[in-house]
Motif scaffolding. Structure first.
Motif: not given
Length: 164
Positions: A17, A66, A100, A108
């Motif tokens: 990420c 992310a 999420y 997550e």
């Protein structure tokens, strides 16, 4: 999977990420930095350029979210949440974190909870050129009371199911 394996997988995901955000900014890949510190190095290198921009292209939004969610350190996920708040607005950032929380993996969901705290940062005109020259911006970008209510409802529901 051992705790060490989970930590390594989390680090690899965060590295992926952080590397994507760095790529979008055209920040070097830091090949000379040891792999276990490369993600944090890339995040640090991206921090200032992200905050110095008056706007960010749409392609930055998902990678920033992310990176914030996968950042294993709750003290540093702010480095990705804060520029997203300025560029895209609190409402959109909180909505992404809510997604999420509702549909993400266990990791997550935990990352979304860490990032949610940072999504409440006060926005200041002197902190980012994302504000108009007069220090104001469209208030609709930051109106998120309904999203907060949905977060609280979803968070309570997932806590009641024994999820973290």
């Amino acid at each position: 999977m051992t705790e060490s394996d989970r930590r390594e997988a989390s680090t690899r995901s965060f590295l992926t990420c952080a590397a994507e955000v760095a790529r979008l900014l055209d920040v070097g890949v830091a090949a000379d930095v040891p792999e276990d510190r490369r993600a944090r190095h890339l995040a640090h290198a991206a921090r200032r350029p992200l905050l110095e921009r008056a706007s960010l292209p749409e392609e930055f939004f998902d990678p920033l979210m992310a990176a914030a969610v996968y950042d294993p350190d709750p003290s540093f996920c702010r480095w990705f949440v804060e520029p997203a708040l300025y560029a895209f607005g609190r409402r959109r950032v909180m909505t992404a974190l809510l997604c999420y929380l509702r549909t993400g993996t266990t990791a997550e969901r935990a990352g979304a909870r860490r990032a949610w705290y940072c999504a409440h940062l006060p926005l200041r005109a002197d902190r980012s050129p994302a504000y108009a020259p007069n220090g104001k911006r469209n208030t609709a970008l930051d109106e998120a009371d309904d999203v907060v209510d949905q977060w609280l409802e979803s968070s309570s529901a997932s806590d009641g199911q024994g999820q973290t």
